[in-house]
Each structure stands twice: as structure tokens, then as C-alpha cells.
Design a protein around this motif. Structure first.
Motif, PDB file in Angstrom:
ATOM      1  N   THR A 462      14.217  55.391 -32.554  1.00 50.27           N
ATOM      2  CA  THR A 462      14.498  54.823 -33.868  1.00 50.27           C
ATOM      3  C   THR A 462      15.589  53.769 -33.740  1.00 50.27           C
ATOM      4  O   THR A 462      16.668  54.035 -33.190  1.00 50.27           O
ATOM      5  CB  THR A 462      14.948  55.935 -34.844  1.00 50.27           C
ATOM      6  OG1 THR A 462      13.912  56.930 -34.860  1.00 50.27           O
ATOM      7  CG2 THR A 462      15.164  55.386 -36.228  1.00 50.27           C
ATOM      8  N   GLU A 465      16.511  47.539 -37.910  1.00 56.95           N
ATOM      9  CA  GLU A 465      15.786  46.296 -37.675  1.00 56.95           C
ATOM     10  C   GLU A 465      16.702  45.157 -37.230  1.00 56.95           C
ATOM     11  O   GLU A 465      16.238  44.177 -36.670  1.00 56.95           O
ATOM     12  CB  GLU A 465      15.000  45.881 -38.929  1.00 56.95           C
ATOM     13  CG  GLU A 465      15.869  45.596 -40.134  1.00 56.95           C
ATOM     14  CD  GLU A 465      15.033  45.134 -41.328  1.00 56.95           C
ATOM     15  OE1 GLU A 465      13.978  44.511 -41.108  1.00 56.95           O
ATOM     16  OE2 GLU A 465      15.438  45.382 -42.476  1.00 56.95           O
ATOM     17  N   PHE A 525      11.487  45.607 -39.967  1.00 53.42           N
ATOM     18  CA  PHE A 525      11.023  46.816 -40.648  1.00 53.42           C
ATOM     19  C   PHE A 525       9.877  46.491 -41.611  1.00 53.42           C
ATOM     20  O   PHE A 525       8.918  47.230 -41.725  1.00 53.42           O
ATOM     21  CB  PHE A 525      12.189  47.429 -41.438  1.00 53.42           C
ATOM     22  CG  PHE A 525      11.776  48.472 -42.421  1.00 53.42           C
ATOM     23  CD1 PHE A 525      11.468  49.770 -41.995  1.00 53.42           C
ATOM     24  CD2 PHE A 525      11.660  48.170 -43.780  1.00 53.42           C
ATOM     25  CE1 PHE A 525      11.067  50.718 -42.909  1.00 53.42           C
ATOM     26  CE2 PHE A 525      11.257  49.130 -44.679  1.00 53.42           C
ATOM     27  CZ  PHE A 525      10.957  50.414 -44.252  1.00 53.42           C
ATOM     28  N   GLU A 526      10.013  45.353 -42.312  1.00 51.11           N
ATOM     29  CA  GLU A 526       9.061  45.022 -43.368  1.00 51.11           C
ATOM     30  C   GLU A 526       7.655  44.800 -42.820  1.00 51.11           C
ATOM     31  O   GLU A 526       6.670  45.066 -43.504  1.00 51.11           O
ATOM     32  CB  GLU A 526       9.542  43.784 -44.132  1.00 51.11           C
ATOM     33  CG  GLU A 526      10.695  44.093 -45.109  1.00 51.11           C
ATOM     34  CD  GLU A 526      12.042  44.303 -44.414  1.00 51.11           C
ATOM     35  OE1 GLU A 526      12.195  43.817 -43.271  1.00 51.11           O
ATOM     36  OE2 GLU A 526      12.914  44.966 -44.990  1.00 51.11           O
ATOM     37  N   PRO A 529       7.080  48.915 -39.356  1.00 54.82           N
ATOM     38  CA  PRO A 529       8.117  49.957 -39.275  1.00 54.82           C
ATOM     39  C   PRO A 529       7.876  50.931 -38.123  1.00 54.82           C
ATOM     40  O   PRO A 529       8.822  51.420 -37.532  1.00 54.82           O
ATOM     41  CB  PRO A 529       8.034  50.656 -40.631  1.00 54.82           C
ATOM     42  CG  PRO A 529       6.708  50.291 -41.197  1.00 54.82           C
ATOM     43  CD  PRO A 529       6.250  49.018 -40.556  1.00 54.82           C
ATOM     44  N   VAL A 561      11.284  51.473 -36.629  1.00 54.38           N
ATOM     45  CA  VAL A 561      12.296  50.494 -37.067  1.00 54.38           C
ATOM     46  C   VAL A 561      12.755  50.902 -38.445  1.00 54.38           C
ATOM     47  O   VAL A 561      11.951  51.131 -39.340  1.00 54.38           O
ATOM     48  CB  VAL A 561      11.697  49.076 -37.091  1.00 54.38           C
ATOM     49  CG1 VAL A 561      12.743  48.068 -37.554  1.00 54.38           C
ATOM     50  CG2 VAL A 561      11.166  48.709 -35.720  1.00 54.38           C
ATOM     51  N   THR A 562      14.064  51.007 -38.648  1.00 58.06           N
ATOM     52  CA  THR A 562      14.585  51.387 -39.961  1.00 58.06           C
ATOM     53  C   THR A 562      15.021  50.144 -40.698  1.00 58.06           C
ATOM     54  O   THR A 562      15.373  49.115 -40.098  1.00 58.06           O
ATOM     55  CB  THR A 562      15.784  52.330 -39.835  1.00 58.06           C
ATOM     56  OG1 THR A 562      16.751  51.680 -39.009  1.00 58.06           O
ATOM     57  CG2 THR A 562      15.375  53.634 -39.189  1.00 58.06           C
ATOM     58  N   ASP A 563      14.972  50.260 -42.047  1.00 53.03           N
ATOM     59  CA  ASP A 563      15.235  49.097 -42.895  1.00 53.03           C
ATOM     60  C   ASP A 563      16.715  48.790 -42.962  1.00 53.03           C
ATOM     61  O   ASP A 563      17.557  49.670 -42.971  1.00 53.03           O
ATOM     62  CB  ASP A 563      14.694  49.378 -44.300  1.00 53.03           C
ATOM     63  CG  ASP A 563      14.684  48.114 -45.128  1.00 53.03           C
ATOM     64  OD1 ASP A 563      14.617  47.007 -44.520  1.00 53.03           O
ATOM     65  OD2 ASP A 563      14.734  48.221 -46.353  1.00 53.03           O
TER      66      ASP A 563
END
Ligand SMILES: *[C@@H]1O[C@H](CO)[C@@H](O)[C@H](O)[C@H]1NC(C)=O
Ligand SMILES: *[C@@H]1O[C@H](CO)[C@@H](O)[C@H](O)[C@H]1NC(C)=O
Ligand SMILES: *[C@@H]1O[C@H](CO)[C@@H](O)[C@H](O)[C@H]1NC(C)=O
Ligand SMILES: *[C@@H]1O[C@H](CO)[C@@H](O)[C@H](O)[C@H]1NC(C)=O
Ligand SMILES: *[C@@H]1O[C@H](CO)[C@@H](O)[C@H](O)[C@H]1NC(C)=O
Ligand SMILES: *[C@@H]1O[C@H](CO)[C@@H](O)[C@H](O)[C@H]1NC(C)=O
Ligand SMILES: *[C@@H]1O[C@H](CO)[C@@H](O)[C@H](O)[C@H]1NC(C)=O
Ligand SMILES: *[C@@H]1O[C@H](CO)[C@@H](O)[C@H](O)[C@H]1NC(C)=O
Length: 836
Positions: A462, A465, A525-526, A529, A561-563
């Protein structure tokens, strides 16, 4: 008797025969004088009975007496007249020493005796004569030109201090003479005969061993036609020159015979020469010597491998150390013997062979060396494989080609498991020697093992981004059982799935084969993800047949990928739009859009709208004109648009908005410059014209202006005419000559023919004035324009006018009674203001 020999003219003859005395030169004159020592010079062979001198006796002397070497030739009269009676001969007696005494009447000496010297001067009355009528001599072939080998000698009895006795020798004839080439020359003073340069080069006893020369000698230095001459004959024998370079010598190297050994010899033409050798190659150790018989020796064994030939020179000198001839070149070639064994190329030669190499394939070429002369049996080498260790799985695994030295696989392919290394002994032989050399053969692994990942799934990873580019996010590891640090075991990692955008890169540690996974493009992320990433591990070398990569060469992990809250994004960095400059206020001129990655709403605003021409709809991003635009002020209007997210952290971002204004025809034409000072000379004696130019402020880059020109007022039609020259220039002409002396303002109508057409009226001021030297002579007060010389004159005239008026008034007052009909108009046309 003697006095009968004295004709008075004899004195004149004496002039020629007797040269002036030195000591007896008195006031009495040249030919007579008192008794004193005197010297006379008289040519030999002259007519006899010539007067020499008249001596005068002083009392008491009355007579003279002459004694000494008179040889019965010199006499003196009693009255003192000295003369001679026979022709003189210098070769008999060159100088006569006489004594003269004066005697008195008793015969006693009263004066003297004084010495009288008669020098007999030489005339060329003797012929030169050679001492021998025949000479014989010999000369060596190639003797130095100019070095005499024979002298001829002639004598002449005449005085050697005069030309009469000076001899000059010459070769009159050379027999045989071919092509007129003289082989011999003679020194005209010494009579020394030598060779010419041609003689030195061409004389050859084999062709013609003898020559005959006729030598002449002349007196008078050989210069005079009247000289006497004699000739002699010279026989010359040409002898062979034995001072010659010997044939090249061959000396066998490494000789064991006792030294010195005679190898050749030289000899000078005559005995007694001193011989020596010249070490021109400047060898530190010169292994040759020469003795005084001209024998040349080698003093020590030679070594062909050190130096295969020697060149040196033998010289011959006379006892004074002068070189007798040019040095002779001695060439010694050293003959090879087989005294060098073959040598191995190095202590150990290493070859490599791959496991799967086929029988007969070449493993390498083994080349030994031999210092002996190349291309002889002394240096041609033969190879033989004499030993192989270990002898597993069998002996005779290798072959070597006898002359080429190529090593081949002889029986079967090798296996590293059997042994990784073989030692071979190769026997190299030349004609006499054998040398053993060592060769090591390394068996090299082949790429028959695939890389295998230690872990096939690296689990979940994890990342935010905004993880920095260049960060290493994961280390992966596969192993390969092939030989380390070869292309068979090195591992290259590839991402084969889940990274179409190329965000990741894997680099391999060359020592450990570990793979470092790095971010090379920012994560998003967008857009993505969660991604499944698959790696493959490969070797740079191809795998051998029948071996393929299988699932163990692949591994995967999940990238989550985290926002992170991000600012809105414009799709472009610069937005461009175009609008006509006459667009009405409120016209939409463009629009921009921005998107927030997190999906928040966006508010738009403008920044840098310094002319206040634009406004933006904060919701839609549409941009409108907020004021009249003008291309002539700003042809490209640049502002910034700002997008701000509503909510979140109110992040904002910016982009440029460029508005290009296109031209419209919104400017009337005008004159291209200020036309001041236009004038015509008054009165006109013909029609006149002038040229003017128009321009327009609208954009003119695409087209040439095409203005039309016309008179601005119908009423001027009879006086003026405007005619177009081209799109920008026109001519204003007078139509007659009856113009007043004043300023005319001519209105001109200009039209640019644009869409819509724009029209302008301009005015041209033309002055009619009296001219002086092609410039306007203008009375003062007429114009507020240019101050000129004419103006100053005008002021002066005006002053006179005022004085005139005052005078006139006075005059009128004085003539009150005579009536007012005669008063002149005080205002002349010049003073009238003309501006209307
Ligand atoms: C030539 O002969 C004269 C008389 O014999 C002698 O004095 C002279 O030295 C000779 N010259 C040469 C060059 O031999
Ligand atoms: C004699 O020889 C010299 C040079 O060797 C030359 O200058 C001279 O003219 C010669 N004299 C005659 C008379 O040939
Ligand atoms: C001369 O020959 C012998 C063998 O014949 C050899 O050992 C020696 O090295 C040679 N010397 C030179 C200078 O070549
Ligand atoms: C990894 O993430 C997936 C969902 O993306 C989840 O199903 C799975 O359980 C996770 N594995 C571990 C080991 O956390
Ligand atoms: C791949 O091949 C190797 C030997 O080449 C073997 O050890 C391994 O088990 C194979 N892996 C799979 C998944 O078949
Ligand atoms: C402007 O708006 C139109 C629709 O109204 C759209 O098609 C166009 O892409 C927009 N232009 C920009 C630069 O956003
Ligand atoms: C008009 O006057 C100018 C000088 O002012 C003179 O050069 C020219 O010749 C004259 N022309 C005629 C037609 O008389
Ligand atoms: C127009 O005419 C004027 C005067 O003859 C000249 O100077 C100018 O160059 C002309 N312009 C063009 C575009 O031909």
C-alpha cells in the motif's frame, strides 16, 4: 775615332735605350753631368756603339779612366763620353760593375773612382725547352681528380722575374680522344699532370690501357702571340684500381672456431697505406678489425638474432693520415644456425570450451615462437599433444593440428561434472629442439538453468499516491544455478503485467541478482487504485534447447494506491482563443475547465486582467469580454485562470489564457506624416504639383493598402486636381497659374476601401510665395508657423510701413487744404492677415 761616332742625333736614340740614372742626376740634365756614382739600365741585344752618358770634368781633371767588368764592351772618351761597342747579353752578364775615375793632365786620379753600374735588361731571346723529349707515367683507375701523378719540366734562360722567363704548360693533344672528353689536365705553372673528373670516372684499363699526351710549354706566361714554345710527349699507362669494395661476406653465427677469423680483405694500390675500419653504425661492441695488410677479421662470435647484418667501412690513409681514397663499404651477412629452441607463448595458455561444444569444434589456436630465421627449418614449428590430465572420462579428448597449432575437441562433448578443467602438455619442436608448453582448458557451464523466484507472491503493498518518484518500493529476488557472473546466471527482471503506463522499473544488483523495484512515474489513486503487478526473471543469454522458462520464473504483488487530496487539474497549461477586436462587450471569447481529482466542485476566477477586458463565469469557466477590445493596443492579451476546489483544502491551480485579437477596419486613413512648409513660387509660370502619402493604423500585414484619393470640396475643382499614383501615394496639381500669393488649405478625401470602408478628410496647406534661391521669401506676420529669414525681412518691412504711415499722416496734416483724394491705402496686400 770614337768622336767620329758621335752624331748629334745619337742623344735622341739614348732616350730609348737608357733609363734614367738615380744617383747621377744633376742640374746639367739627363744625359750629362759631373762625376758621381750612377746606375744605368740597358736592354740586351741592342745595336752597339750607343752613347750612355756625357761626364763633365772639373778642373784640374781633364780626362777619365774606366775600369771593372767592361768585358771590352764599355768605353769612355777622353772628354767623358761613356758608350758601349757591342750588343749586351743578359744571359752572359746581367750586371756590369764599373769604376770611373777623373784624371789630371799628369794622369793622376783627382776624383773618384766612383761605381758605375750597368744593369742589362732582359729581352725574350731564349726559347723554353723541355728537359726530356719524352715522359712516361702511370695512373690508377679512379684516382682522385687533380692529384698529379707525373710532372713535366721545361726551362727558359730568360729572366724568370719577367714574363720572358715565365712558362705556361698546356695539353695540346690527348690520344685517343673520344667525344672530345679530356681525361687529363695539367697545372699550367707546375707542369703536374692529373686526371679530370671525367678521367677519374671513365678511365678503364680494360677498355684502353694507354694514352699519349702532347704537352706544350710557352714563355711570356703563355699570354703573348710572340712567345716561344716547345713540346714534349707523355705516355700514360692506366692501371687497374685494386682499392675496391670486396664482395658481401657471409659469417655463420655462434661460431665456435677460435677468433679472430679472417673474413675478407682490401688493398690500396701502393704499399705503405695505413688501414682502419669505420664503425658507422656506432655499435657499442664492434666485432671487426683490420691489420696493416688490409685483412679484415671478425673478432668474436656473432648472433643473428641480435643483428642479422653488419655494414662498416675500410679506409686507407697515407703516412700523414690523409685519406688516400673514399672508404670502401664492407657488408657482412650473418647466417642463421638453429641455435634457439621454440618458446611457449606464455607460461600457461588458457582456453575455454562450453559444455555442449560439438566434436571437431575449434577450442583455440596455440602459437609458439622461434627466434631463428623465419621461413627456414630452423624456425618452422611442429606441435604434438603429449599429455592430458585428468584422463576422464577418457584420454585423447583433444587434438592439435601439426603445423597450424589449432586445438580441437577430438572425441566427445565435455561435461563440467566430469572435471571443470584439463591440463594439456604440448610438445613444440623445430629442426633440433623440443619445448614443452602447458595449456589449460576450462569447461564452461551453459545456460541450462532458469531463474527461480524465491517467493512467487510478494503480497499487498500500500502506497500513497504522492509517493516520491525514484523511491524503491520493493526488493524481489530470484536465483539461477548456472555458473555465477556469466550471462547464463545473470537475471533481468521485467514487469510483464499491470504497468501499461510504465510507472515501475526494476534494476538488478550484479552481485546478488536482487531486483529493486522503483517508481519512475507518479502513481494515481484516481485512475488505478489497485493493480496486480507480475514480474518475469530472465537471463541475457538464451537458454539451451529443451529448457524453457516456467511459472517459477514469474512472481506478482498487489499495488494498492491510497488517495491524497490534490488540487484541481487543468487539461492544458495554456488555453488559446481568438476573437475579433470589434466583438461586442459581453461576447463569449473562450472557456476553460478544470477537474478536481477528488471530484470536488471547482470555482473559476481570473488573475492578471490588467486592462479589465475580460470576466469569467466562476461556475462554467466561460470567459466573456467585459470592455471594448482594441488590437492596436494589445494584439495578444494574456491573463491567468485560477481553479479552486470548493471544500477540501481549497487547493487551487492556475493556467494561462491567451486571447488573440484579430483586426477589423476601425481606423480611417490619414496622412503618413505632417506635411508642413509646402509651397509654390509666385507667380506660377506653369502648372505645379506635389506628392503626398497616406497610411492607416489597421493591421496591414496581409494586404497592401489601396487608398482612393479625391478633392474634399467640389468648389476647388477648377483650381486643383488630385490624381492617384499607387495605393499609398497621390499627386496634388494646380490647374492654372492664377493663384494669389497666400496660403491655400486643400481638403483631401481619403478612403481605405476596407470592409466596412473608412473615410477621412485631411487638409494640405500649400503656400504661394515669392521665391529666393528656391525657398520661400515670406513677409512677416503672415504665419504663426515657421520662423524664417523671410519673416525677419517681413518685420523690417512692417517697421518701414509704420514709419511710412506716420510720415503720411504728418504729410496729410500738412496738406490739409489740398484735399483728401490723394490718400493711399495704408494696408498693403502683404500686411493683410491671410488666415481664414
Ligand atoms: C725543373 O728543372 C729545374 C732545373 O733542373 C729544377 O730546378 C726544378 O726544380 C724542376 N722543377 C720541377 C717541378 O721538377
Ligand atoms: C693557368 O691556370 C690558371 C688556373 O689554374 C688560370 O687562371 C690561368 O688563366 C691559366 N693560364 C693560362 C695562360 O692558361
Ligand atoms: C649458441 O648456440 C648454443 C647452442 O648451439 C646456444 O646454447 C647458445 O645460446 C647460442 N648462443 C647465442 C648467442 O645464440
Ligand atoms: C490484499 O488485498 C486484497 C484486496 O485488494 C485482499 O483481498 C487481500 O486479503 C489482501 N491480502 C492481505 C494479505 O492483506
Ligand atoms: C520449473 O522448472 C524447474 C526446473 O527447471 C523445476 O525445478 C520447477 O519445479 C518448475 N516449476 C514449475 C512451476 O513447474
Ligand atoms: C468549452 O466548452 C465547450 C462546450 O461548451 C466544450 O466543448 C469545449 O471543450 C470547452 N473548451 C475548453 C477549452 O474547455
Ligand atoms: C519657370 O520658372 C522657373 C524658375 O522659377 C524656370 O526654371 C523655368 O524655366 C520657367 N518655366 C517656364 C515655362 O518659363
Ligand atoms: C508609390 O509611389 C511612390 C511615389 O512614386 C513611391 O515612392 C512608392 O514606392 C510607391 N509605392 C509602391 C508600393 O509602389
Amino acid at each position: 775615332m770614337a768622336s767620329a761616332l758621335l752624331p748629334s742625333l745619337c742623344v735622341l736614340t739614348l732616350f730609348w735605350l737608357v733609363e734614367g740614372t738615380t744617383s747621377g742626376y744633376g742640374k746639367e740634365g739627363k744625359f750629362s753631368g759631373p762625376l758621381k756614382p750612377m746606375t744605368f739600365s740597358i736592354f740586351e741585344g741592342q745595336e752597339p756603339s750607343q752613347i750612355i752618358f756625357q761626364f763633365k770634368a772639373n778642373s784640374p781633371a781633364v780626362t777619365f779612366e774606366l775600369t771593372g767588368e767592361t768585358d771590352g764592351i764599355f768605353m769612355i772618351e777622353r772628354d767623358g763620353l761613356l758608350y758601349y761597342t757591342k750588343a749586351l747579353d743578359r744571359e752572359t752578364r746581367a750586371v756590369h760593375h764599373l769604376q770611373l775615375a777623373a784624371l789630371n793632365s799628369q794622369g793622376a786620379v783627382v776624383e773618384g773612382p766612383v761605381p758605375i753600374i750597368i744593369e742589362v735588361k732582359d729581352i725574350n731571346d731564349n726559347r723554353p725547352m723541355f728537359l726530356q723529349t719524352k715522359y712516361e707515367g702511370s695512373v690508377r683507375q679512379n684516382s682522385r681528380p687533380g692529384k698529379p701523378f707525373l710532372y713535366v719540366n721545361a726551362t727558359d734562360l730568360d729572366d724568370p722575374n719577367t714574363l720572358n722567363g715565365q712558362l705556361s704548360y698546356q695539353i695540346a693533344l690527348q690520344l685517343p680522344t673520344i667525344n672530345n672528353v679530356m681525361y687529363f689536365q695539367i697545372d699550367n705553372k707546375t707542369g703536374g699532370i692529373s686526371l679530370t673528373r671525367e678521367g677519374s670516372q671513365e678511365l678503364d684499363p680494360a677498355k684502353n690501357p694507354s694514352y699519349n699526351l702532347v704537352i706544350s710549354v710557352k714563355d711570356m706566361g703563355g699570354q703573348s702571340e710572340n712567345s716561344f714554345s716547345d713540346t714534349t710527349s707523355v705516355d700514360v699507362t692506366v692501371r687497374e684500381n685494386i682499392w675496391k669494395a670486396p664482395e658481401p661476406v657471409e659469417v655463420t653465427e655462434n661460431s665456435t672456431d677460435p677468433h679472430p677469423i679472417k673474413i675478407t680483405q682490401v688493398q690500396w694500390n701502393d704499399p705503405g697505406a695505413q688501414y682502419s675500419l669505420l664503425n658507422k653504425e656506432k655499435l657499442p661492441q664492434f666485432p671487426f678489425s683490420i691489420d696493416q695488410e688490409g685483412n679484415i677479421y671478425v673478432t668474436q662470435p656473432l648472433d643473428r638474432e641480435e643483428k642479422d647484418s653488419h655494414v662498416f667501412y675500410a679506409t686507407a690513409k697515407d703516412e700523414n693520415g690523409n685519406s688516400l681514397a673514399r672508404p670502401l663499404e664492407i657488408y657482412v651477412k650473418v647466417i642463421d644456425i638453429n641455435d634457439n629452441p621454440p618458446t611457449c607463448p606464455s607460461e600457461m595458455t588458457v582456453f575455454e570450451v562450453q559444455e555442449n561444444e560439438r566434436v571437431g569444434n575449434s577450442i583455440g589456436v596455440f602459437t609458439a615462437h622461434d627466434m631463428d630465421e623465419p621461413n627456414t627449418y630452423n624456425s618452422i614449428l611442429k606441435y604434438r599433444l603429449s599429455e592430458q590430465t585428468p584422463r576422464v572420462p577418457s584420454d585423447g579428448l583433444f587434438l592439435i593440428q601439426e603445423y597450424e597449432g589449432r586445438v580441437q575437441l577430438g572425441k566427445q562433448s565435455l561435461k563440467k561434472q566430469d572435471t571443470p578443467q584439463y591440463s594439456l602438455t604440448i610438445e613444440v619442436s623445430d629442426k633440433d629442439f623440443k619445448t614443452l608448453c602447458s595449456v589449460q582448458v576450462n569447461v564452461i557451464d551453459i545456460n541450462d538453468q532458469i531463474p527461480i523466484f524465491e517467493v512467487s507472491d510478494y503480497g499487498n503493498l500500500t502506497l500513497p499516491e504522492d509517493t516520491a518518484i525514484g523511491s524503491t518500493i520493493l526488493v524481489i529476488q530470484a536465483t539461477d544455478a548456472d555458473e555465477p557472473f556469466t550471462g547464463s546466471s545473470k537475471i533481468l527482471y521485467k514487469v510483464v503485467q499491470g504497468d501499461a503506463d510504465g510507472r515501475l522499473e526494476v534494476t538488478t544488483d550484479p552481485q546478488t541478482n536482487a531486483g529493486y523495484v522503483k517508481i519512475i512515474k507518479s502513481l494515481d489513486f484516481e485512475t488505478e487504485p489497485v493493480t496486480s503487478i507480475v514480474f518475469q526473471a530472465e537471463n541475457p543469454e538464451p537458454l539451451v534447447d529443451n529448457v524453457v522458462y516456467n511459472a517459477s520464473s514469474f512472481a506478482s504483488f498487489k499495488l494498492i494506491v491510497t488517495d491524497v487530496n490534490e488540487e484541481p487539474e487543468f487539461p492544458l497549461r495554456i488555453f488559446q482563443a481568438k476573437v475579433s477586436e470589434d466583438a461586442a462587450v459581453g461576447t463569449k471569447v473562450g472557456n476553460v475547465t478544470a477537474r478536481d481529482p477528488e471530484g470536488l466542485a471547482v470555482r473559476y476566477s481570473l488573475s492578471g486582467d490588467k486592462r479589465g477586458w475580460l470576466k469569467i463565469d466562476s461556475v462554467t469557466g466561460e470567459i466573456f469580454s467585459a470592455a471594448p477590445l482594441d488590437r492596436e493596443t494589445e494584439s495578444l492579451y494574456r491573463v491567468q485562470v485560477v481553479a479552486t476546489e470548493i471544500g477540501g483544502s481549497s487547493l487551487s491551480s492556475r493556467a494561462d489564457f491567451h486571447l488573440a485579437l484579430t483586426d477589423v477596419n476601425d481606423n480611417p486613413p490619414r496622412l503618413a506624416k505632417e506635411y508642413t512648409g509646402l509651397f509654390f513660387c509666385h507667380p506660377l509660370n506653369g502648372t505645379r504639383s506635389l506628392i503626398f502619402e497616406a497610411t492607416d493604423d489597421d493591421q496591414q500585414s496581409y494586404w497592401r493598402p489601396q487608398f482612393t484619393f479625391a478633392l474634399g470640396s467640389e468648389s476647388l475643382r477648377n483650381d486643383w486636381e488630385v490624381s492617384k499614383i499607387n495605393g499609398t501615394h497621390a499627386r496634388l496639381s494646380t490647374k492654372h497659374t492664377r493663384f494669389e500669393e497666400r496660403v491655400y488649405e486643400i481638403p483631401i478625401l481619403l478612403n481605405d476601401g476596407g470592409r466596412p470602408p473608412m473615410e477621412g478628410i485631411v487638409s494640405l496647406s500649400v503656400t504661394f510665395c515669392q521665391c529666393e534661391e528656391k525657398s520661400c521669401f515670406r513677409p512677416a506676420g503672415r504665419f504663426d508657423g515657421m520662423p524664417t529669414v523671410g519673416m525677419a525681412v517681413g518685420i523690417l518691412l512692417t517697421t518701414f510701413l509704420v514709419i511710412g504711415i506716420i510720415l503720411a499722416v504728418v504729410f496729410i496734416r500738412m496738406k490739409k487744404d489740398t484735399g483728401k483724394d490723394n490718400v493711399e491705402n495704408p494696408q498693403s496686400p502683404e500686411a493683410r492677415p491671410l488666415r481664414s
